[in-house]
Write a protein that holds these residues in place. Structure first.
Motif, mmCIF file in Angstrom:
data_model
loop_
_atom_site.group_PDB
_atom_site.id
_atom_site.type_symbol
_atom_site.label_atom_id
_atom_site.label_comp_id
_atom_site.label_asym_id
_atom_site.label_seq_id
_atom_site.Cartn_x
_atom_site.Cartn_y
_atom_site.Cartn_z
ATOM 1 N N PHE A 183 0.830 -1.203 0.000
ATOM 2 C CA PHE A 183 0.000 0.000 0.000
ATOM 3 C C PHE A 183 0.867 1.257 0.000
ATOM 4 C CE2 PHE A 183 -2.619 -3.369 1.749
ATOM 5 C CZ PHE A 183 -3.795 -3.209 1.023
ATOM 6 N N LEU A 184 2.039 1.155 0.631
ATOM 7 C CA LEU A 184 2.961 2.290 0.617
ATOM 8 C C LEU A 184 3.490 2.531 -0.791
ATOM 9 C CD1 LEU A 184 4.624 4.433 2.092
ATOM 10 C CD2 LEU A 184 6.325 2.647 2.590
ATOM 11 N N VAL A 185 3.912 1.464 -1.462
ATOM 12 C CA VAL A 185 4.445 1.645 -2.812
ATOM 13 C C VAL A 185 3.333 2.018 -3.786
ATOM 14 C CG1 VAL A 185 4.245 -0.745 -3.640
ATOM 15 C CG2 VAL A 185 6.088 0.689 -4.475
ATOM 16 N N ALA A 186 2.102 1.526 -3.556
ATOM 17 C CA ALA A 186 0.985 1.907 -4.422
ATOM 18 C C ALA A 186 0.725 3.407 -4.309
ATOM 19 C CB ALA A 186 -0.264 1.123 -4.044
ATOM 20 N N ALA A 187 0.803 3.931 -3.083
ATOM 21 C CA ALA A 187 0.628 5.375 -2.901
ATOM 22 C C ALA A 187 1.763 6.146 -3.560
ATOM 23 C CB ALA A 187 0.565 5.692 -1.403
ATOM 24 N N LEU A 188 2.993 5.597 -3.461
ATOM 25 C CA LEU A 188 4.135 6.271 -4.076
ATOM 26 C C LEU A 188 4.007 6.301 -5.602
ATOM 27 C CD1 LEU A 188 6.923 7.559 -3.706
ATOM 28 C CD2 LEU A 188 7.913 5.253 -3.814
ATOM 29 N N PHE B 111 6.827 -4.382 -1.281
ATOM 30 C CA PHE B 111 7.263 -3.033 -1.664
ATOM 31 C C PHE B 111 7.955 -3.015 -3.023
ATOM 32 C CE2 PHE B 111 9.919 0.713 -1.702
ATOM 33 C CZ PHE B 111 9.087 1.681 -1.159
ATOM 34 N N PHE B 112 8.971 -3.850 -3.204
ATOM 35 C CA PHE B 112 9.729 -3.838 -4.443
ATOM 36 C C PHE B 112 9.329 -4.977 -5.366
ATOM 37 C CE2 PHE B 112 12.753 -0.836 -2.547
ATOM 38 C CZ PHE B 112 12.936 0.002 -3.632
ATOM 39 N N GLY B 113 8.056 -5.285 -5.456
ATOM 40 C CA GLY B 113 7.604 -6.299 -6.410
ATOM 41 C C GLY B 113 6.976 -7.484 -5.728
ATOM 42 N N GLY B 114 7.431 -8.679 -6.120
ATOM 43 C CA GLY B 114 6.845 -9.895 -5.572
ATOM 44 C C GLY B 114 7.879 -10.973 -5.411
ATOM 45 N N VAL B 115 7.501 -12.001 -4.671
ATOM 46 C CA VAL B 115 8.399 -13.133 -4.466
ATOM 47 C C VAL B 115 7.574 -14.407 -4.379
ATOM 48 C CG1 VAL B 115 8.380 -12.778 -1.961
ATOM 49 C CG2 VAL B 115 10.216 -14.111 -2.995
ATOM 50 N N SER B 116 8.054 -15.449 -5.060
ATOM 51 C CA SER B 116 7.449 -16.780 -4.969
ATOM 52 C C SER B 116 8.307 -17.612 -4.037
ATOM 53 C CB SER B 116 7.394 -17.443 -6.355
ATOM 54 O OG SER B 116 6.674 -16.659 -7.267
#
Length: 504
Positions: A144-149, A209-214
């Motif tokens: 949500f922080l990165v979406a706002a950014l 924050f910086f994407g995703g991880v599997s």
């Protein structure tokens, strides 16, 4: 960071108090020849969990401040072995299985009367969004922080391109942020589908924050599969970039759809290129690892090479990204960049560099662990035990254990069949003057099916078995069903930590 995937090694749970164990008609059993010596180090008591007392003897294992010493192995055979069989070492006045002694079992950092602590349930990792292919997808709070950014930054760009939007530009920006992370999810699902195809369990997908991880639970079995598993993510991002590029063709430039499609095309292209950089923990690092693994025949060599390239990449990002942004090479305003923008660029570069550096270090530690994991064998970590019947006084049971050099007690029936394991924490709670009048059956934990483990278990299979049934101690049995001894979760945890600390 966008689109990275990784593996996860199961760890033993918080260890509780070691408990006693063995069976048979005799008071002790043979010590297997493959057991190691003991360590003279003294484990410092920990307030958050019980420990096993240091046994007597010698060992060349390093002494660690965290109390990780080589556990004293012992074992118990099945019925029919007399007390004359035990033990070659460990017996004597300095190794008493007696909570009142200086080197006693009970003086291992356990609070009196403290029950075994169950392992806390692992958190899900954020808000559960769904289970595609049976794998839970979580959105971490940091998203949500990165979406706002993204909404704020992209909204500022829209204001220059489409000033007529006014405040509505932030709704368009929010849509872009959601669509971008949907693309990242597709990237991660590519890793997931490949892992499932290779029969590798996937714990979860997390958007952060910086994407995703599997989070893939196991390593690929071959360098070829490792390469494919890593490459499918950037490949899907490239495919998405191509799809958005083709979708731009019939759309008029300078419109909201045109700007959105252009932004998604560029962002997916950046995700693909960034993840193809040859350094762990990025997908390109895993591809490099697979190549070096194929050439050398050793996965550890591939991990070391890719991890150090990843650390070099982290330094390059820390220094180079702000310089490129300020020069205008990445589409910035060049010399017009203000002081606040410079600070923001430096901060983002530092965060990204820290994530890459930390991920590379974690990859090294996990690879070192997996290389040493086969050394964790139930047979060598098992403690010698003596069988006692249900009505045996605690003081008598401790005397038999001292005489046999054992460190565990098993409550058995009249036929020598195990019923329960005596818990050390329960022993500590009984004052010494009360022990002649307290039966061991009142201090024992009933055996469940999951608390019986094979003496042949080793490595990750052993950890998976213990994790499936959290307990402080387990009854170790031979393939024939004969009892071998008792395995303490504390000993496994110490051996695990020691394996992590040992250089590859």
């Amino acid at each position: 960071m966008p689109g990275r995937s990784g593996t996860r090694t199961p760890r033993p749970g918080r260890a509780g108090a070691p408990a006693p164990g063995d069976t048979g008609t005799a008071d002790a059993a043979h010590t297997p020849d493959d057991h190691h010596g003991t360590d003279t180090s003294t484990a410092a008591p920990r307030p958050d969990g019980p420990q096993t007392p240091p046994p007597s003897g010698t060992d060349d294992a390093p002494h660690h401040d965290h109390g990780s010493y080589a556990p004293r192995p012992g074992g118990a055979s099945g019925p029919g072995h007399g007390a004359t069989d035990a033990p070659e070492r460990g017996a004597g006045p300095e190794h008493h299985f007696d909570p009142s002694g200086h080197r006693s079992l009970a003086h291992s950092g356990i609070a009196k009367g403290e029950p075994p602590q169950p392992r806390p349930k692992e958190p899900g990792g954020g808000i559960l969004m769904g289970r595609p292919f049976g794998v839970p997808v979580y959105v971490a709070p940091s998203w949500f922080l990165v979406a706002a950014l993204i909404t704020w930054v992209f909204g500022g760009q829209l204001d220059r391109v489409l000033p007529e939007l006014g405040a509505a530009r932030y709704l368009v920006s929010l849509f872009f942020a959601v669509a971008f992370y949907a693309s990242v999810l597709v990237h991660e699902l590519a890793h997931t589908v490949a892992a499932i195809r290779f029969k590798l369990p996937v714990r979860r997908i997390q958007l952060q924050f910086f994407g995703g991880v599997s989070e893939i639970e196991k390593e690929a079995e071959s360098p070829g599969r490792e390469f494919v598993l890593a490459f499918v993510g950037p490949l899907l991002s490239l495919v998405l970039a191509g799809v958005f590029y083709l979708a731009m063709k019939p759309v008029q430039p300078g419109t909201v759809p045109g700007v959105l499609l252009a932004g998604l095309m560029v962002s997916n292209l950046i995700v693909a290129i960034f993840n193809l950089l040859p350094g762990l923990p990025l997908d390109g690092g895993r591809m490099l690892r697979a190549v070096v693994w194929k050439i050398t025949g050793r996965p550890m060599s591939g991990t070391v090479a890719a991890a150090w390239v990843g650390r070099a990449l982290a330094v390059s990002v820390l220094i180079g990204l702000p310089l490129l942004n300020s020069s205008g090479a990445l589409g910035g305003r060049g010399q017009d960049t203000g002081g606040m923008d410079t600070v923001t660029d430096a901060l983002l570069a530092a965060i990204l560099a820290a994530i890459i550096w930390t991920g590379a270090g974690n990859s090294l530690r996990m690879a070192r662990l997996r290389e040493h994991l086969p050394e964790l064998r139930a047979r060598t970590l098992t403690r010698r035990a003596v069988p006692v019947q249900t009505d045996t006084p605690l003081s008598e049971a401790l005397r038999r254990a001292n005489a046999a050099g054992a460190r565990a007690l098993v409550v058995v029936d009249a036929h020598g069949n195990p019923l329960s394991l005596v818990r050390e924490s329960a022993i500590v709670g009984v004052p010494e003057h009360r022990r002649p009048w307290v039966a061991v059956s009142g201090l024992a934990q009933e055996l469940t099916e999951g608390m019986r483990v094979s003496a042949e278990l080793a490595g990750e299979e052993l950890l998976d078995t213990l994790r499936a049934t959290p307990a402080t101690e387990y009854l170790v049995v031979e393939e024939s069903g004969e009892i071998y001894g008792v395995l303490s979760a504390a000993d496994v945890e110490r051996a695990f930590v020691k394996a992590m600390a040992r250089p590859a």
